[in-house]
Design a protein around this motif. Sequence first.
Motif, PDB file in Angstrom:
ATOM      1  N   GLN A 142       0.827  -1.209   0.000  1.00 40.43           N
ATOM      2  CA  GLN A 142       0.000   0.000   0.000  1.00 40.43           C
ATOM      3  C   GLN A 142       0.857   1.252   0.000  1.00 40.43           C
ATOM      4  O   GLN A 142       0.593   2.213  -0.722  1.00 40.43           O
ATOM      5  CB  GLN A 142      -0.956   0.001   1.206  1.00 40.43           C
ATOM      6  CG  GLN A 142      -2.139  -0.939   1.058  1.00 40.43           C
ATOM      7  CD  GLN A 142      -2.910  -0.726  -0.238  1.00 40.43           C
ATOM      8  OE1 GLN A 142      -3.306   0.391  -0.572  1.00 40.43           O
ATOM      9  NE2 GLN A 142      -3.119  -1.804  -0.989  1.00 40.43           N
ATOM     10  N   TYR A 143       1.913   1.250   0.818  1.00 38.18           N
ATOM     11  CA  TYR A 143       2.827   2.396   0.873  1.00 38.18           C
ATOM     12  C   TYR A 143       3.523   2.604  -0.477  1.00 38.18           C
ATOM     13  O   TYR A 143       3.670   3.734  -0.954  1.00 38.18           O
ATOM     14  CB  TYR A 143       3.884   2.193   1.964  1.00 38.18           C
ATOM     15  CG  TYR A 143       3.369   2.279   3.386  1.00 38.18           C
ATOM     16  CD1 TYR A 143       2.157   2.895   3.683  1.00 38.18           C
ATOM     17  CD2 TYR A 143       4.113   1.761   4.442  1.00 38.18           C
ATOM     18  CE1 TYR A 143       1.688   2.973   4.988  1.00 38.18           C
ATOM     19  CE2 TYR A 143       3.660   1.846   5.760  1.00 38.18           C
ATOM     20  CZ  TYR A 143       2.458   2.447   6.020  1.00 38.18           C
ATOM     21  OH  TYR A 143       1.997   2.531   7.317  1.00 38.18           O
ATOM     22  N   LYS A 145       2.469   1.634  -3.442  1.00 37.78           N
ATOM     23  CA  LYS A 145       1.478   2.095  -4.424  1.00 37.78           C
ATOM     24  C   LYS A 145       1.295   3.612  -4.320  1.00 37.78           C
ATOM     25  O   LYS A 145       1.281   4.322  -5.338  1.00 37.78           O
ATOM     26  CB  LYS A 145       0.131   1.397  -4.198  1.00 37.78           C
ATOM     27  CG  LYS A 145       0.053  -0.010  -4.757  1.00 37.78           C
ATOM     28  CD  LYS A 145      -1.335  -0.598  -4.514  1.00 37.78           C
ATOM     29  CE  LYS A 145      -1.460  -1.974  -5.143  1.00 37.78           C
ATOM     30  NZ  LYS A 145      -2.796  -2.591  -4.869  1.00 37.78           N
ATOM     31  N   ILE A 146       1.168   4.105  -3.094  1.00 39.47           N
ATOM     32  CA  ILE A 146       0.966   5.546  -2.889  1.00 39.47           C
ATOM     33  C   ILE A 146       2.215   6.315  -3.315  1.00 39.47           C
ATOM     34  O   ILE A 146       2.116   7.366  -3.960  1.00 39.47           O
ATOM     35  CB  ILE A 146       0.587   5.842  -1.423  1.00 39.47           C
ATOM     36  CG1 ILE A 146      -0.789   5.227  -1.109  1.00 39.47           C
ATOM     37  CG2 ILE A 146       0.565   7.346  -1.158  1.00 39.47           C
ATOM     38  CD1 ILE A 146      -1.166   5.220   0.362  1.00 39.47           C
ATOM     39  N   GLN A 149       2.076   6.554  -7.039  1.00 40.85           N
ATOM     40  CA  GLN A 149       1.029   7.489  -7.474  1.00 40.85           C
ATOM     41  C   GLN A 149       1.506   8.936  -7.342  1.00 40.85           C
ATOM     42  O   GLN A 149       1.277   9.766  -8.227  1.00 40.85           O
ATOM     43  CB  GLN A 149      -0.241   7.279  -6.637  1.00 40.85           C
ATOM     44  CG  GLN A 149      -1.001   6.014  -6.969  1.00 40.85           C
ATOM     45  CD  GLN A 149      -2.039   5.654  -5.900  1.00 40.85           C
ATOM     46  OE1 GLN A 149      -2.313   6.428  -4.979  1.00 40.85           O
ATOM     47  NE2 GLN A 149      -2.619   4.463  -6.013  1.00 40.85           N
ATOM     48  N   LEU A 150       2.192   9.224  -6.242  1.00 37.03           N
ATOM     49  CA  LEU A 150       2.678  10.583  -6.000  1.00 37.03           C
ATOM     50  C   LEU A 150       3.815  10.941  -6.950  1.00 37.03           C
ATOM     51  O   LEU A 150       3.895  12.076  -7.440  1.00 37.03           O
ATOM     52  CB  LEU A 150       3.113  10.724  -4.539  1.00 37.03           C
ATOM     53  CG  LEU A 150       1.954  10.643  -3.526  1.00 37.03           C
ATOM     54  CD1 LEU A 150       2.484  10.436  -2.118  1.00 37.03           C
ATOM     55  CD2 LEU A 150       1.097  11.905  -3.593  1.00 37.03           C
ATOM     56  N   TYR A 223       7.335   7.623   0.464  1.00 40.81           N
ATOM     57  CA  TYR A 223       6.115   7.802   1.239  1.00 40.81           C
ATOM     58  C   TYR A 223       6.176   6.865   2.442  1.00 40.81           C
ATOM     59  O   TYR A 223       6.299   5.647   2.267  1.00 40.81           O
ATOM     60  CB  TYR A 223       4.880   7.492   0.377  1.00 40.81           C
ATOM     61  CG  TYR A 223       3.580   7.524   1.147  1.00 40.81           C
ATOM     62  CD1 TYR A 223       2.993   8.740   1.494  1.00 40.81           C
ATOM     63  CD2 TYR A 223       2.954   6.350   1.556  1.00 40.81           C
ATOM     64  CE1 TYR A 223       1.811   8.776   2.219  1.00 40.81           C
ATOM     65  CE2 TYR A 223       1.776   6.376   2.272  1.00 40.81           C
ATOM     66  CZ  TYR A 223       1.208   7.592   2.615  1.00 40.81           C
ATOM     67  OH  TYR A 223       0.050   7.621   3.337  1.00 40.81           O
TER      68      TYR A 223
END
Length: 356
Positions: A142-143, A145-146, A149-150, A223
């Motif tokens: 999850q980290y 992926k974010i 995305q950023l 992130y």
Amino acid sequence: MKINEFKQALEKKKADCAIFYNSDSAKTNPNLFYFSNYSGLGALIIPAKQQPFLVVPEMEFQRAKKSAVKKVYSMEKKRFFESIFKILKKNKIKARSIAIDKNHFTLNSFKHFKSQFKRSKFKDVSLDCAKLREIKTEKEIQYLKIACQLADKIIQKAIKNFKSFKTESGAAAFLEHEAKKLGLGLSFEPIVASGSNGSMPHHEPSNTKIKKGFCVIDFGVKYKGYCSDITRTIYVGKPSSKEKEIYDMLLKIQRETINQIRLNKKCSELYNFVSRNLGKYNKYFTHGLGHGVGVEIHEMPSLSLNSKDTIQNNMVFTIEPGIYFPKKFGIRIEDTILFKNIPIPLTKTAKDLIIV
């Protein structure tokens, strides 16, 4: 992350405890952070048969209390390793055999470490840690992926505004500033390499005018301590039909390589697939095909010529074929990929050649 699995490694090595330390406020020890979610000064001790704890300077105590480790000790105003030795003794933790990560132990620190733990034997767990970190947990995914995305969001903004940049360093500063505005760290110093500078894969952005031709932009953000990595090559000016042809060939190979990724596939086979398909351009492919991404920007697996690694579920890694013509130009196209039964690109910025 994975403390119990790591304790199994300690048991196999017959180690009483593991010690990870950080004595440089400008750096993060990746394993200390991985197991504790703490990135400051101090040490993480993981006893084989007790709960882990942190030993930190007084100024870092409140920060360390917010970590994933429940027990935190304040370091005495003594030498770094002397304080750790006393706290181990106070907690009656045996230290006849200590596991350490030799990859993150300087020679000077090891000298001081040994002077405190005179009767101890030391066992290297660098590979054990690397293998544990190679397979990501759902939270880590999850980290990541974010983070991707950023990175996508920022690099797209940079490409959209590229005409306003006068120099490579100006473009790199924009990428860095946008990351800082979002409260993010950098995975590495951004690379912006225009014209002939693009023929050097690790070119440092210069303060001279952006050159016409291909421009390689390599960027990533952190992130919650987890990295992302993306490279896009754009064109400044008007490309020739031959330049378009070379770019499209590399893009086709990059896409086909991603489609080749399968469970248990040898990473070296993926490298060889690219090498074969580059044909006469193979000699201009001068680096590995990719690398694992996590709390460090370069982790296992290694997607290189002699790699022994194989693709497994919940690995996150890059696919980044590149060709570099000395003193002329370079092209690299890179995505961060999650493998979960199928390859899933986490970086999604358009890859067809953008002309600015």
